[in-house]
Write a protein that holds these residues in place. Structure first.
Motif, PDB file in Angstrom:
ATOM      1  N   PHE A  44       0.821  -1.209   0.000  1.00  0.00           N
ATOM      2  CA  PHE A  44       0.000   0.000   0.000  1.00  0.00           C
ATOM      3  C   PHE A  44       0.857   1.263   0.000  1.00  0.00           C
ATOM      4  N   CYS A  47       2.009   1.708  -3.575  1.00  0.00           N
ATOM      5  CA  CYS A  47       0.903   2.192  -4.412  1.00  0.00           C
ATOM      6  C   CYS A  47       0.657   3.681  -4.187  1.00  0.00           C
ATOM      7  N   LEU A  52      -1.334   6.008  -7.024  1.00  0.00           N
ATOM      8  CA  LEU A  52      -2.532   5.249  -7.359  1.00  0.00           C
ATOM      9  C   LEU A  52      -3.663   5.580  -6.392  1.00  0.00           C
ATOM     10  N   LYS A  54      -7.368   4.701  -4.440  1.00  0.00           N
ATOM     11  CA  LYS A  54      -7.946   3.502  -3.826  1.00  0.00           C
ATOM     12  C   LYS A  54      -8.657   2.652  -4.875  1.00  0.00           C
ATOM     13  N   GLU A  56      -8.006   2.444  -8.099  1.00  0.00           N
ATOM     14  CA  GLU A  56      -7.036   1.765  -8.951  1.00  0.00           C
ATOM     15  C   GLU A  56      -6.433   0.544  -8.254  1.00  0.00           C
ATOM     16  N   VAL A  57      -6.143   0.688  -6.966  1.00  0.00           N
ATOM     17  CA  VAL A  57      -5.598  -0.436  -6.202  1.00  0.00           C
ATOM     18  C   VAL A  57      -6.646  -1.536  -6.086  1.00  0.00           C
ATOM     19  N   SER A  58      -7.884  -1.161  -5.797  1.00  0.00           N
ATOM     20  CA  SER A  58      -8.972  -2.132  -5.695  1.00  0.00           C
ATOM     21  C   SER A  58      -9.166  -2.864  -7.020  1.00  0.00           C
TER      22      SER A  58
END
Length: 73
Positions: A44, A47, A52, A54, A56-58
């Motif tokens: 995290f 990222c 990035l 949230k 995009e990470v999801s």
């Protein structure tokens, strides 16, 4: 009294011939939940440093998690 926890480490290396990422843990890092916490915090943090969102990470996790699990079998 020393309340500072002992430093722990995780070393990552690639093995392109076997298509794998290897992890080596310091001898004092044996608890799986602590290993997971450190690895997820690093992910995290990386990222966020890359900018990035949230979402995009999801999306990244949703897209590639099943693919990762399929490669583990």
């Amino acid at each position: 009294m020393n309340d500072i926890p002992e430093d722990k480490s995780i070393e990552l290396s690639t093995d392109y011939q076997n298509h794998s990422i290897n992890m080596t843990f310091s001898d004092n890092l044996t608890d799986d939940s602590e290993r997971g916490y450190i690895l997820s915090a690093a992910f995290f943090s990386y990222c966020a440093a890359q900018g990035l969102s949230k979402e995009e990470v999801s999306d990244m996790v949703s897209t590639y998690y099943d693919e990762f699990l399929n490669n583990e079998e």
